[in-house]
Write an enzyme that holds these catalytic residues in place. Structure first.
Site, PDB file in Angstrom:
ATOM      1  N   SER A  88     -48.584  43.729  40.728  1.00  0.00           N
ATOM      2  CA  SER A  88     -49.930  43.435  40.253  1.00  0.00           C
ATOM      3  C   SER A  88     -50.292  42.027  40.683  1.00  0.00           C
ATOM      4  O   SER A  88     -51.321  41.493  40.330  1.00  0.00           O
ATOM      5  CB  SER A  88     -49.998  43.571  38.737  1.00  0.00           C
ATOM      6  N   GLU A 214     -36.240  28.015  38.417  1.00  0.00           N
ATOM      7  CA  GLU A 214     -36.791  29.215  37.778  1.00  0.00           C
ATOM      8  C   GLU A 214     -37.223  28.898  36.351  1.00  0.00           C
ATOM      9  O   GLU A 214     -36.885  27.852  35.805  1.00  0.00           O
ATOM     10  CB  GLU A 214     -35.792  30.385  37.841  1.00  0.00           C
ATOM     11  N   ASP A 220     -31.944  34.159  35.418  1.00  0.00           N
ATOM     12  CA  ASP A 220     -31.005  35.133  36.000  1.00  0.00           C
ATOM     13  C   ASP A 220     -30.386  34.622  37.304  1.00  0.00           C
ATOM     14  O   ASP A 220     -29.229  34.927  37.597  1.00  0.00           O
ATOM     15  CB  ASP A 220     -31.705  36.469  36.241  1.00  0.00           C
TER      16      ASP A 220
END
Ligand SMILES: *Cc1c(COP(=O)(O)O)cnc(C)c1O
Length: 330
Positions: A88, A214, A220
């Site tokens: 998106s 991040e 992660d």
């Protein structure tokens, strides 16, 4: 989640030669974005900072580089069947735009509640949109099925060798312009940008330390490097909507392991402060995700006193209402 061994065997890990090939394909198609400097930013960090302004790239983010390169690299016979992407965000718009420029049909799989402005932009680039229900349907399955039915090529946002190589041209241009640097700091979602930029930086500026940044809520990448394997996490919550990936890519991870010296995290509040700095001091709009690397440097999370530091500003696509609300609260 386990990764199917057959797929592991088929991994084609890109090299610096692939980044060079991408540079040739992108020549005259991607903008050669400016490298910006700021005395205030230098004073604040104690370093010499070079900001690669991919917020000024076509379609508003570096994603155009990987998207265009991946489509251009397809064999002509395959390319005419079209491309499929699911997203998106910036990748969908980049694929739609890059496909239009190459006369290739594009289908974008988007959630039915995607922001109207993004749907309109994607349609404006001539792409067909297939909506799915984000609570009950799996977009990867839908996109995969569509691609198989049409003989079209599925182009994922980061876990793909030609996407990685295309993204690497951002760092390639930066270093070609300013010369060797001591450190390169790069936003990290699924790792396409970081892996590609690491290939370019280690080739052109071998002494350069490479750092990823991040969102604090979704570290992660940091966990994966520590553990030595790709770690999957639940969808993180952060305003950095371009870095909400649940794991880094399998094509990216070996490059990150080999070339990346460390991964830092920043909070949403630090991202908002950094967006404000860019608007107020440098007169540019950078989206929250685009501020990850700059926030780590400007807010002292990455020690860089006396160093020449390249920073990727990865994108500028933020809804103006959201931008105004964030600035009003800051
Ligand atoms: C996609 C995106 C990122 C993250 O890139 P990855 O290749 O997934 O790591 C960072 N910033 C912006 C603006 C993005 O659109």
């Amino acid at each position: 989640m386990t990764f199917p061994p057959s797929a592991v065997q088929s991994l084609r890990i890109p090299t610096f030669d692939d980044v060079r090939a991408a540079q040739a394909r992108l020549s005259g198609m991607a903008h050669r974005t400016p490298v910006l400097t700021s005395r205030t930013a230098n004073t604040r960090s104690g370093a010499t900072l070079y900001f690669k302004a991919e917020n000024l790239q076509r379609a508003g983010a570096f994603k155009f580089r990987g998207a265009y390169n991946a489509i251009a690299a397809l064999e002509a016979g395959v390319r005419k069947n079209g491309v499929v992407a699911y997203s998106s965000g910036n990748h969908a718009q980049a694929i739609a735009y890059a496909a239009m420029l190459q006369g290739v049909p594009a289908t974008i799989v988007m959630p039915h509640d995607a922001p109207e402005i993004k749907v309109a932009a994607t349609k404006g680039y001539g792409a067909e949109i297939v909506f799915y229900d984000r609570y009950n349907e799996n977009r990867e399955e839908i996109a995969g099925r569509l691609a198989t039915k049409r003989g079209a090529s599925l182009i994922p946002p980061y876990d793909h060798p030609d996407v990685i190589a295309g993204q690497g041209t951002a760092a390639l241009e930066l270093i070609e312009e300013v010369g060797e640097i001591d450190m390169l700091v790069v936003p990290l979602g699924g790792g396409g940008l970081l892996a590609g930029c690491a290939l370019a930086a280690k080739a052109l500026s071998p002494g350069c330390a490479i750092l990823g940044v991040e969102p604090e809520a979704g570290n992660d990448g940091q966990q994966s490097l520590r553990k030595g394997e790709v770690v999957h996490i639940p969808v993180p919550k952060s305003i950095a909507d371009g870095a909400l990936s649940t794991h880094v890519g399998y094509h990216n991870f070996p490059i990150l392991q080999d070339k990346v010296g460390g991964i830092s995290t920043v909070s949403d509040a630090q991202l908002v402060d950094t967006m404000r700095f860019f608007a107020e001091r440098m007169k540019i709009i950078v989206e929250p995700t685009g501020c990850l690397a700059a926030a780590a440097v400007l807010q002292g999370a990455v020690p860089c006193e006396g160093k020449r530091v390249g920073i990727i500003l990865s994108g500028g696509n933020v809804d103006l209402k959201v931008f105004a609300a964030l600035m009003a609260d800051a």
